[in-house]
Design a protein around this motif. Structure first.
Motif, PDB file in Angstrom:
ATOM      1  N   PHE A 176       1.143   3.767 -37.621  1.00  0.00           N
ATOM      2  CA  PHE A 176       0.705   4.984 -37.456  1.00  0.00           C
ATOM      3  C   PHE A 176      -0.745   5.423 -37.833  1.00  0.00           C
ATOM      4  O   PHE A 176      -1.267   5.919 -37.284  1.00  0.00           O
ATOM      5  CB  PHE A 176       1.903   6.108 -38.182  1.00  0.00           C
ATOM      6  N   ALA A 177      -0.904   4.942 -39.248  1.00  0.00           N
ATOM      7  CA  ALA A 177      -2.192   4.897 -39.835  1.00  0.00           C
ATOM      8  C   ALA A 177      -3.413   4.388 -38.740  1.00  0.00           C
ATOM      9  O   ALA A 177      -4.525   4.824 -38.693  1.00  0.00           O
ATOM     10  CB  ALA A 177      -2.378   4.449 -41.042  1.00  0.00           C
ATOM     11  N   ALA A 178      -2.997   3.179 -38.414  1.00  0.00           N
ATOM     12  CA  ALA A 178      -3.805   2.298 -37.559  1.00  0.00           C
ATOM     13  C   ALA A 178      -4.155   3.146 -36.374  1.00  0.00           C
ATOM     14  O   ALA A 178      -5.299   3.087 -35.893  1.00  0.00           O
ATOM     15  CB  ALA A 178      -3.399   1.110 -37.585  1.00  0.00           C
ATOM     16  N   ALA A 179      -3.114   3.426 -35.577  1.00  0.00           N
ATOM     17  CA  ALA A 179      -3.267   4.102 -34.300  1.00  0.00           C
ATOM     18  C   ALA A 179      -4.452   5.429 -34.641  1.00  0.00           C
ATOM     19  O   ALA A 179      -5.339   5.877 -33.605  1.00  0.00           O
ATOM     20  CB  ALA A 179      -2.034   4.603 -33.926  1.00  0.00           C
ATOM     21  N   SER A 180      -3.962   6.367 -35.541  1.00  0.00           N
ATOM     22  CA  SER A 180      -4.816   7.607 -35.766  1.00  0.00           C
ATOM     23  C   SER A 180      -6.183   7.174 -36.206  1.00  0.00           C
ATOM     24  O   SER A 180      -7.108   7.657 -35.574  1.00  0.00           O
ATOM     25  CB  SER A 180      -4.289   8.204 -37.180  1.00  0.00           C
ATOM     26  N   ALA A 181      -6.363   5.945 -36.823  1.00  0.00           N
ATOM     27  CA  ALA A 181      -7.806   5.434 -37.178  1.00  0.00           C
ATOM     28  C   ALA A 181      -8.632   5.254 -35.875  1.00  0.00           C
ATOM     29  O   ALA A 181      -9.942   5.301 -35.881  1.00  0.00           O
ATOM     30  CB  ALA A 181      -7.841   4.430 -38.053  1.00  0.00           C
ATOM     31  N   ASP A 182      -7.707   4.603 -34.862  1.00  0.00           N
ATOM     32  CA  ASP A 182      -8.689   4.392 -33.565  1.00  0.00           C
ATOM     33  C   ASP A 182      -8.546   5.619 -32.797  1.00  0.00           C
ATOM     34  O   ASP A 182      -9.085   5.453 -31.459  1.00  0.00           O
ATOM     35  CB  ASP A 182      -7.878   3.436 -33.012  1.00  0.00           C
ATOM     36  N   GLY A 183      -8.415   6.731 -33.252  1.00  0.00           N
ATOM     37  CA  GLY A 183      -8.441   7.944 -32.425  1.00  0.00           C
ATOM     38  C   GLY A 183      -7.497   8.515 -31.500  1.00  0.00           C
ATOM     39  O   GLY A 183      -7.378   9.396 -30.547  1.00  0.00           O
ATOM     40  N   PHE A 184      -6.436   7.824 -31.615  1.00  0.00           N
ATOM     41  CA  PHE A 184      -4.996   8.173 -30.960  1.00  0.00           C
ATOM     42  C   PHE A 184      -4.402   9.610 -31.552  1.00  0.00           C
ATOM     43  O   PHE A 184      -4.348   9.594 -33.068  1.00  0.00           O
ATOM     44  CB  PHE A 184      -3.973   7.169 -30.980  1.00  0.00           C
ATOM     45  N   GLU A 185      -3.780  10.364 -30.643  1.00  0.00           N
ATOM     46  CA  GLU A 185      -3.468  11.569 -30.965  1.00  0.00           C
ATOM     47  C   GLU A 185      -1.783  11.569 -31.029  1.00  0.00           C
ATOM     48  O   GLU A 185      -1.079  12.481 -31.356  1.00  0.00           O
ATOM     49  CB  GLU A 185      -4.019  12.687 -30.500  1.00  0.00           C
ATOM     50  N   ALA A 186      -1.290  10.581 -30.272  1.00  0.00           N
ATOM     51  CA  ALA A 186       0.182  10.393 -30.024  1.00  0.00           C
ATOM     52  C   ALA A 186       0.723   9.080 -30.285  1.00  0.00           C
ATOM     53  O   ALA A 186       0.073   8.114 -29.805  1.00  0.00           O
ATOM     54  CB  ALA A 186       0.426  11.036 -28.646  1.00  0.00           C
ATOM     55  N   VAL A 187       1.983   8.864 -30.465  1.00  0.00           N
ATOM     56  CA  VAL A 187       2.679   7.532 -30.357  1.00  0.00           C
ATOM     57  C   VAL A 187       4.155   7.719 -29.644  1.00  0.00           C
ATOM     58  O   VAL A 187       4.494   8.618 -29.362  1.00  0.00           O
ATOM     59  CB  VAL A 187       2.742   7.153 -31.642  1.00  0.00           C
ATOM     60  N   GLU A 188       4.375   6.395 -29.123  1.00  0.00           N
ATOM     61  CA  GLU A 188       5.739   6.026 -28.567  1.00  0.00           C
ATOM     62  C   GLU A 188       5.954   4.591 -29.117  1.00  0.00           C
ATOM     63  O   GLU A 188       5.212   4.065 -29.608  1.00  0.00           O
ATOM     64  CB  GLU A 188       5.451   6.242 -27.039  1.00  0.00           C
ATOM     65  N   TYR A 189       7.162   4.390 -28.949  1.00  0.00           N
ATOM     66  CA  TYR A 189       7.666   3.001 -29.339  1.00  0.00           C
ATOM     67  C   TYR A 189       9.126   3.073 -28.714  1.00  0.00           C
ATOM     68  O   TYR A 189       9.892   4.096 -28.533  1.00  0.00           O
ATOM     69  CB  TYR A 189       7.750   2.831 -30.825  1.00  0.00           C
ATOM     70  N   LEU A 190       9.712   1.794 -29.124  1.00  0.00           N
ATOM     71  CA  LEU A 190      11.074   1.557 -28.502  1.00  0.00           C
ATOM     72  C   LEU A 190      12.031   2.492 -29.287  1.00  0.00           C
ATOM     73  O   LEU A 190      12.838   2.959 -28.597  1.00  0.00           O
ATOM     74  CB  LEU A 190      11.293   0.147 -28.414  1.00  0.00           C
TER      75      LEU A 190
END
Length: 267
Positions: free
Chosen positions: A21-35
């Motif tokens: 979650f932290a890694a995605a946010s650091a790259d500028g993502f504002e949302a996540v999904e997963y299985l």
């Protein structure tokens, strides 16, 4: 401009799951999904989302015995009680995570399935989805069904876009929609521009996903003209999320040039 969600099941696997979650946010993502969220307490997942300013936009309902090779149970006769329990569990997590979409997997069928048996699978699928969509609608959640290619998932019940849209029309529930994965669609039937222009305006597509074809790496790797497809999505006014469901060739952050370039061009 299309909005992109990091798929934490495939991306950032160089980190432990909860650290993605932290890694995605650091790259500028504002949302996540997963299985699947079910190995983690929903309160802990909620904290990770909140701590990093992320939205949860999609996950899957419990798919049966995943580790034993099952890929959903919604189209499997005799598993109706298990399906209902799975939907209830998914909706509990959706409420805790403020997640507006849940993907319900259909399941695998034998290659020697007869036409009569396939009809029974389809009847089961329609009945289960009708029940589940009513349940989800009461909770303000959209249920999604996704055609998946038979190369990656041999025997999967739902493969083509027209089949998925026919199911949604027959069930007739406003909270049942199609998850259009451009990777799967390109492998099965191609003609992505026409598919987008035909299906997005119907309002039946609730979520998009992308990956490069044929190897499921970054979406700009391989045969897809991904910038053209983003332009088409943008022109059609799609206001949902595009899930980045691909396996990075090397480090996840190092492979985000396609996204950084697109953001720069669209700024």
């Amino acid at each position: 401009m299309p909005r992109f969600a990091a798929n934490l099941s495939m991306m950032y696997t160089e980190h432990d799951f909860l650290d993605r979650f932290a890694a995605a946010s650091a790259d500028g993502f504002e949302a996540v999904e997963y299985l699947f969220p079910y190995d983690h307490d929903p309160a802990e997942l909620r904290r990770r989302l909140d701590d990093h300013g992320l939205k949860q936009v999609l996950f899957n309902a419990p798919p049966g015995a995943w580790e034993s090779g099952e890929r959903g149970i919604a189209a499997l006769p005799g598993r109706e009680a298990e399906l209902r329990s799975a939907i209830d569990r998914a909706l509990e997590y959706a409420e805790a995570l403020d997640c507006p979409r849940v993907h319900v997997m259909a399941g695998l069928v034998r290659p020697d399935t007869t036409p009569a048996e396939r009809a029974e699978h389809r009847d089961t699928y329609l009945a289960n989805l009708a029940w589940a969509a009513e349940r989800a609608g009461a909770a303000g959640v959209d249920l999604l069904i996704e055609p998946i290619n038979g190369r990656d998932m041999p025997g999967y019940f739902l493969n083509r876009q027209a089949e998925a849209h026919a199911v949604v029309r027959e069930v007739g529930a406003s909270h049942l929609k199609v998850q259009l994965d451009l990777y799967h669609c390109q492998i099965v039937e191609g003609d992505l521009t026409t598919t987008l222009r035909r299906d997005l305006p119907t309002g039946r597509v609730g979520h998009l996903q992308i990956a490069g074809v044929p190897d499921r790496h970054e979406p700009d790797r391989g045969e897809l003209a991904i910038r053209h497809l983003f332009t088409v999505v943008d022109e059609l006014g799609f206001d949902g999320w595009i899930g980045c469901e691909y396996r990075p060739r090397a480090g996840t952050s190092e492979g985000l040039g396609w996204l950084n370039d697109y953001r720069g061009e669209s700024a």
